[in-house]
Every structure is written in C-alpha cells, then in structure tokens.
Design a protein around this motif. Sequence first.
Motif, PDB file in Angstrom:
ATOM      1  N   THR A  79      41.735   7.623  46.182  1.00  0.00           N
ATOM      2  CA  THR A  79      41.002   6.753  47.104  1.00  0.00           C
ATOM      3  C   THR A  79      40.201   5.719  46.332  1.00  0.00           C
ATOM      4  OG1 THR A  79      40.861   8.510  48.753  1.00  0.00           O
ATOM      5  CG2 THR A  79      39.287   6.709  48.958  1.00  0.00           C
ATOM      6  N   ARG A  80      39.526   6.163  45.275  1.00  0.00           N
ATOM      7  CA  ARG A  80      38.743   5.241  44.443  1.00  0.00           C
ATOM      8  C   ARG A  80      39.646   4.189  43.788  1.00  0.00           C
ATOM      9  NH1 ARG A  80      37.951   5.174  39.133  1.00  0.00           N
ATOM     10  NH2 ARG A  80      38.941   7.212  38.871  1.00  0.00           N
ATOM     11  N   THR A  81      40.773   4.631  43.280  1.00  0.00           N
ATOM     12  CA  THR A  81      41.685   3.727  42.574  1.00  0.00           C
ATOM     13  C   THR A  81      42.271   2.670  43.508  1.00  0.00           C
ATOM     14  OG1 THR A  81      42.240   5.419  40.948  1.00  0.00           O
ATOM     15  CG2 THR A  81      43.820   3.631  41.229  1.00  0.00           C
ATOM     16  N   PHE A  82      42.780   3.096  44.660  1.00  0.00           N
ATOM     17  CA  PHE A  82      43.418   2.139  45.565  1.00  0.00           C
ATOM     18  C   PHE A  82      42.419   1.216  46.246  1.00  0.00           C
ATOM     19  CE2 PHE A  82      47.028   5.257  45.578  1.00  0.00           C
ATOM     20  CZ  PHE A  82      47.947   4.392  45.006  1.00  0.00           C
ATOM     21  N   THR A  83      41.257   1.732  46.611  1.00  0.00           N
ATOM     22  CA  THR A  83      40.277   0.873  47.273  1.00  0.00           C
ATOM     23  C   THR A  83      39.693  -0.154  46.306  1.00  0.00           C
ATOM     24  OG1 THR A  83      38.557   2.551  46.947  1.00  0.00           O
ATOM     25  CG2 THR A  83      39.660   2.505  49.083  1.00  0.00           C
ATOM     26  N   GLY A  84      39.927   0.028  45.006  1.00  0.00           N
ATOM     27  CA  GLY A  84      39.523  -0.984  44.034  1.00  0.00           C
ATOM     28  C   GLY A  84      40.267  -2.293  44.224  1.00  0.00           C
ATOM     29  N   GLY A  85      41.439  -2.221  44.895  1.00  0.00           N
ATOM     30  CA  GLY A  85      42.157  -3.430  45.280  1.00  0.00           C
ATOM     31  C   GLY A  85      43.114  -4.003  44.252  1.00  0.00           C
TER      32      GLY A  85
ATOM     33  N   ALA B 222      45.882   7.895  50.677  1.00  0.00           N
ATOM     34  CA  ALA B 222      45.242   6.649  50.237  1.00  0.00           C
ATOM     35  C   ALA B 222      46.286   5.561  50.010  1.00  0.00           C
ATOM     36  CB  ALA B 222      44.438   6.894  48.958  1.00  0.00           C
ATOM     37  N   ALA B 223      47.437   5.935  49.454  1.00  0.00           N
ATOM     38  CA  ALA B 223      48.462   4.947  49.098  1.00  0.00           C
ATOM     39  C   ALA B 223      49.031   4.216  50.303  1.00  0.00           C
ATOM     40  CB  ALA B 223      49.595   5.634  48.337  1.00  0.00           C
ATOM     41  N   CYS B 224      49.116   4.898  51.448  1.00  0.00           N
ATOM     42  CA  CYS B 224      49.793   4.299  52.609  1.00  0.00           C
ATOM     43  C   CYS B 224      49.059   3.080  53.150  1.00  0.00           C
ATOM     44  CB  CYS B 224      49.995   5.342  53.716  1.00  0.00           C
ATOM     45  SG  CYS B 224      48.500   5.808  54.594  1.00  0.00           S
ATOM     46  N   GLU B 225      47.813   2.886  52.775  1.00  0.00           N
ATOM     47  CA  GLU B 225      47.058   1.722  53.225  1.00  0.00           C
ATOM     48  C   GLU B 225      47.368   0.486  52.384  1.00  0.00           C
ATOM     49  OE1 GLU B 225      45.238   1.625  55.864  1.00  0.00           O
ATOM     50  OE2 GLU B 225      45.120   3.768  56.332  1.00  0.00           O
ATOM     51  N   PHE B 226      48.020   0.667  51.223  1.00  0.00           N
ATOM     52  CA  PHE B 226      48.162  -0.432  50.274  1.00  0.00           C
ATOM     53  C   PHE B 226      49.611  -0.762  49.925  1.00  0.00           C
ATOM     54  CE2 PHE B 226      43.999   1.392  49.831  1.00  0.00           C
ATOM     55  CZ  PHE B 226      43.181   0.269  49.786  1.00  0.00           C
ATOM     56  N   PHE B 227      50.558  -0.008  50.522  1.00  0.00           N
ATOM     57  CA  PHE B 227      51.980  -0.266  50.286  1.00  0.00           C
ATOM     58  C   PHE B 227      52.735  -0.205  51.606  1.00  0.00           C
ATOM     59  CE2 PHE B 227      50.304   1.172  46.295  1.00  0.00           C
ATOM     60  CZ  PHE B 227      50.940   0.368  45.363  1.00  0.00           C
ATOM     61  N   GLU B 228      53.653  -1.124  51.782  1.00  0.00           N
ATOM     62  CA  GLU B 228      54.446  -1.170  53.009  1.00  0.00           C
ATOM     63  C   GLU B 228      55.413   0.007  53.084  1.00  0.00           C
ATOM     64  OE1 GLU B 228      54.407  -3.279  55.667  1.00  0.00           O
ATOM     65  OE2 GLU B 228      52.568  -4.104  54.797  1.00  0.00           O
TER      66      GLU B 228
ATOM     67  N   VAL C 244      43.450  18.397  55.443  1.00  0.00           N
ATOM     68  CA  VAL C 244      43.497  17.336  54.432  1.00  0.00           C
ATOM     69  C   VAL C 244      43.260  15.967  55.075  1.00  0.00           C
ATOM     70  CG1 VAL C 244      44.987  16.206  52.735  1.00  0.00           C
ATOM     71  CG2 VAL C 244      44.994  18.684  52.939  1.00  0.00           C
ATOM     72  N   THR C 245      43.832  15.772  56.251  1.00  0.00           N
ATOM     73  CA  THR C 245      43.602  14.517  56.975  1.00  0.00           C
ATOM     74  C   THR C 245      42.113  14.326  57.214  1.00  0.00           C
ATOM     75  OG1 THR C 245      45.711  14.914  58.120  1.00  0.00           O
ATOM     76  CG2 THR C 245      44.297  13.165  58.983  1.00  0.00           C
TER      77      THR C 245
ATOM     78  N   GLU D 205      37.088  11.387  56.029  1.00  0.00           N
ATOM     79  CA  GLU D 205      35.673  11.448  55.653  1.00  0.00           C
ATOM     80  C   GLU D 205      35.419  10.715  54.334  1.00  0.00           C
ATOM     81  OE1 GLU D 205      34.829  15.596  55.664  1.00  0.00           O
ATOM     82  OE2 GLU D 205      34.616  15.715  57.856  1.00  0.00           O
ATOM     83  N   MET D 206      36.354  10.806  53.388  1.00  0.00           N
ATOM     84  CA  MET D 206      36.227  10.087  52.118  1.00  0.00           C
ATOM     85  C   MET D 206      36.234   8.581  52.323  1.00  0.00           C
ATOM     86  SD  MET D 206      38.609  12.041  49.344  1.00  0.00           S
ATOM     87  CE  MET D 206      38.246  13.695  48.777  1.00  0.00           C
ATOM     88  N   GLU D 207      37.119   8.122  53.203  1.00  0.00           N
ATOM     89  CA  GLU D 207      37.216   6.679  53.469  1.00  0.00           C
ATOM     90  C   GLU D 207      35.983   6.150  54.193  1.00  0.00           C
ATOM     91  OE1 GLU D 207      41.704   5.061  53.867  1.00  0.00           O
ATOM     92  OE2 GLU D 207      40.972   6.165  55.609  1.00  0.00           O
TER      93      GLU D 207
END
Length: 260
Positions: free
Chosen positions: A45-51, A72-78, A109-110, A115-117
Amino acid sequence: MASSTHKLYHVHGCDSRQVLEDYFADKPEMVFAEDSLIFPMEQLTRTFTGGHIKGDILVDLSVGPMIHHLYAACEFFEHIIVLKVHDRCILEMKRWLDSRTGAFDWGHVTKIHVEMEGKSVQLQEKEEKVREAAQHVVKCHLEKENMTDPIVLPPPDCIISVVLLDVISKDQDDFIRYLRKFSGLLKPGGHLIMLGALDRTYLMIGKDKLHALTYDEEFVRKALAGAGFVIDDCKVKKRTVVSDRTDYKALIFIAAHKEK
C-alpha cells in the motif's frame, strides 16, 4: 529430514487450499497474520500510493493462490495477469475470482486493506475491483524459454513475486537464473516488487515439508544488481511468529526497477 529430501514446490506440488488455511485464514490459531498479511499489505500500500509504480499491466508470480497482495495493485494497473505453476492453484484462485461456492473467504483481508487505505469504500466494492483487474490466470512453465507458452505476454510494467523464488530455487545459482528470467519479462525501466523470507530452510503445508532456499539480505541485493535491477526501497522485518511450521528469521520487502 534433510533439506535435499524436502519437497520442491514446483516439482512435487502441494495442497493449494491448505496454503491458505495454514498461513492466511481468519482463525484464532493462525499465528501468521502479522507477517504473512499485515506486513506485505502495509508495504505494498505504501509503495503503490507513492505514485511511482503504475501502468497498464502487472504480472503476479507468487506462491500459492494468494489474493491479498493484489488489493493495493488493482488501483494502479488496468490488468493483472496471474501466473501459476499448478493447475490446482489456478482452480483455487478462479473459484474466488468467479465468486463460486466454496471459495476461500478473504473478507478479513479486505477489511484490513480498506482500513489501511483510509477510504470510505464498501468491502464488496473493493473485492470487485480486484476481480475486475485480475481476470487472467495463466499456467506458467518455469523451465520453458517462454514461460507462458503458447501464450505470448506483452512486457509488463511491473512484476510482483511473493515467496516463489524462495521455494523454486534449489540453490543460489537457481535463484539468480530465475530472477534473470523474471527480468526478461519486464519492460525496460519496469518495476519488480519482491517479498521473501531470510534464513529459512523449510515450510510446512499441511503435513508436507517443502524446501526453502536459505539466503540473506546481502545475497538478494547482489543478485538483483547482477540481474540489472536498481533497488529503490528495502524493508526487513524480524520474525514475530512463534511456530515450528517454518523457520525464517526475518521477512524482506524490496521494490526495484530494471535499468533501461
């Protein structure tokens, strides 16, 4: 039992559902939550939200029928393309992705990820986002020149590999060989995200004792540099788990990019 007689994950296989029950289930006796769920999800989450890591295609090359590292990955890759070496693992993943009866329950896990996001997202909405992205689960043949033969994959923007190198590498030369193979899949400048266990010799899946490669942080750093990667981030977490089901001393998370 000597290390040489431990089962090899990709050769002998294991019970895919048992992997989930032993290391990821929501039950009181499951002691691995902090190390197998919380730590990887926090780092991803930290890595991907870094953008800095995003794109069209992400390839997942990980052990077992895990889902949690894709939240976390599904928010940043099609598109997420999941590669698996065992048919049973593919069936177990598809059972969840297709919302079939008897699928493993990843609801706990969901909840953790949402909660992390810190976003007001419904749990079902988050799970559907993962399902929409991870539509492709493909058989992987590790020793073939084209691991997805006869399918030819487009070069991905990112590869995630969780523990797979640990359990398919008979020795350090094997680890380096597979790492270079993974590198060959990536676009120039593409990213590799790895999670592994340091100083481990085995892990138990049900009653099966599986081989795990023993290595340290220095070895991983040298192996990545030798395969043409530059490390952007590295986190080591000492073991907190009390269990004889596996003997690692720490977890390691690495985000790196392939030199152009």
